[in-house]
Design an enzyme around this catalytic site. Structure first.
Site, PDB file in Angstrom:
ATOM      1  N   CYS A 136       0.857  -1.521  -0.076  1.00 32.53           N
ATOM      2  CA  CYS A 136       0.233   0.345   0.070  1.00 32.53           C
ATOM      3  C   CYS A 136       1.021   1.479  -0.082  1.00 32.53           C
ATOM      4  CB  CYS A 136      -1.013   0.270   1.166  1.00 32.53           C
ATOM      5  SG  CYS A 136      -1.866   1.102   1.031  1.00 32.53           S
ATOM      6  N   CYS A 139      -0.950   4.448   2.379  1.00 28.75           N
ATOM      7  CA  CYS A 139      -0.386   3.798   3.740  1.00 28.75           C
ATOM      8  C   CYS A 139       1.141   3.645   3.939  1.00 28.75           C
ATOM      9  CB  CYS A 139      -0.822   2.276   3.672  1.00 28.75           C
ATOM     10  SG  CYS A 139      -2.394   1.647   3.712  1.00 28.75           S
ATOM     11  N   ASP A 140       1.959   3.512   3.467  1.00 31.58           N
ATOM     12  CA  ASP A 140       3.452   3.693   4.070  1.00 31.58           C
ATOM     13  C   ASP A 140       4.543   4.496   2.559  1.00 31.58           C
ATOM     14  OD1 ASP A 140       3.033   1.750   5.807  1.00 31.58           O
ATOM     15  OD2 ASP A 140       3.190   0.191   4.047  1.00 31.58           O
TER      16      ASP A 140
END
Length: 327
Positions: A136, A139-140
């Site tokens: 992701c 997300c990261d």
């Protein structure tokens, strides 16, 4: 829980969507049980850090999962730690079967079984998840600002996530096993125009290697010549597909060709009283906050459904889809 006990709502799956559904169902005074075969929180337990959940600037994935679970528990949500083997729709009620042989009758079911990113199945991928391996970019990606990363894949998701990472990373290498991308033409054009992206054609990742700080190196192989080489890298983002956990979806419920459940805006399937939320549901974006919103939506609609049913206002002539009555 007795064999004859009737529930208002059974939630299958204890990720952010399922736990949010539990919170809203309990606040609506529904007799509810949440069934989860593993630990509450689902895949967010595997995230090293979450920094995009509203009002929480930075938190570990496992800690956020615990907060979700504790919040649901404050309302007295019943939790059953067992595997569900089948969800069987009915006219009078739906039946949920457990691996230990128990059956549960319920007016409504929320399927929150999530999904799983497709894996490369190479050495180092599982071991270094959360330490440089990610599925992701939203997300990261922040953790790889001004670093070099690899994006594996050739479809829309890989290109979209690669373009997102190009805003943050120093260099993005798009690794694709073929000599042409599968993504839409407009995304291909954007990748070609992005100066911080380079496509490594006819190439696969065969191993991910890390040091004490996380991912540091990958082994690559040319799919045409078989030649191998190493490459220093700070992160590996994998987008080779996402598989919904749809094994419990009853026959007759519409799904996309990829296996995601099709619902209305209230997360309801075409079988009355059965809902699908989170990563199991067909939608464009897959984020914790969106799964939580799905759980809220489905629980509120289920509450209305159950209240209407109990009041005897539900059309008694409602029939199950033909796929259920004629196997």
């Amino acid at each position: 829980m007795s064999a004859s006990e009737m529930y208002d709502l059974i939630i299958v799956g204890g990720g952010p969507g399922g736990l949010s559904a539990g919170i809203y169902a309990m606040r609506a005074a529904l007799k509810t049980a949440l069934i989860e075969k593993s630990v509450p929180g689902g895949q967010i337990n595997l995230s090293d850090a979450v920094e995009n959940y509203p009002a929480i600037k930075h938190i570990g994935g496992a800690e956020l999962a615990m907060m979700f679970a504790e919040h649901a528990q404050t309302y007295g949500l019943e939790e059953i730690n067992e595997e569900v083997t089948a969800v069987e729709p009915g006219l009078d009620h739906h039946t949920v079967r457990l691996a230990d042989g128990r059956t549960i009758n319920t007016h409504a079911v929320i399927l929150a079984t999530g999904g799983t990113p497709r894996k490369l199945q190479v050495p180092g991928e599982e071991a270094y998840y959360g330490r440089g391996v990610s599925y992701c970019a939203v997300c990261d990606g922040f953790f790889f600002r001004d670093k070099d990363v690899i994006v594996v894949g050739g479809g829309d998701s890989a290109c979209e996530e690669g373009l997102y990472l190009a805003k943050l990373a120093r260099q993005v290498y798009l690794v694709h096993r073929r000599d042409a991308l599968r993504a839409s033409r407009i995304l291909q054009q954007r990748v070609e125009a992005e100066c911080k992206m380079e496509v490594l054609w006819n190439t696969v990742v065969t191993e991910i290697i890390a040091d004490d700080s996380g991912v540091a190196h990958v082994a690559l192989q040319d799919t045409q010549t078989g030649a191998e080489r190493g490459m220093p890298i700070d992160g590996v983002f994998i987008f080779v597909g996402f598989e919904p956990n749809n094994q419990l979806v009853p026959a007759g419920i519409r799904m996309t060709p990829d296996g995601f459940v099709m619902t209305d805006p209230q997360c309801a399937t075409q079988i009355p009283g059965i809902y699908a939320i989170g990563d199991l549901r067909d939608k464009t974006y897959r984020q914790i906050v969106i799964s939580a919103a799905d759980g809220c939506t489905a629980a509120l609609d289920a509450a209305h459904y159950v209240e209407t049913r109990k009041a005897g206002k539900l059309d008694a002539s409602c029939e199950l889809p033909e796929a259920l009555t004629h196997p």
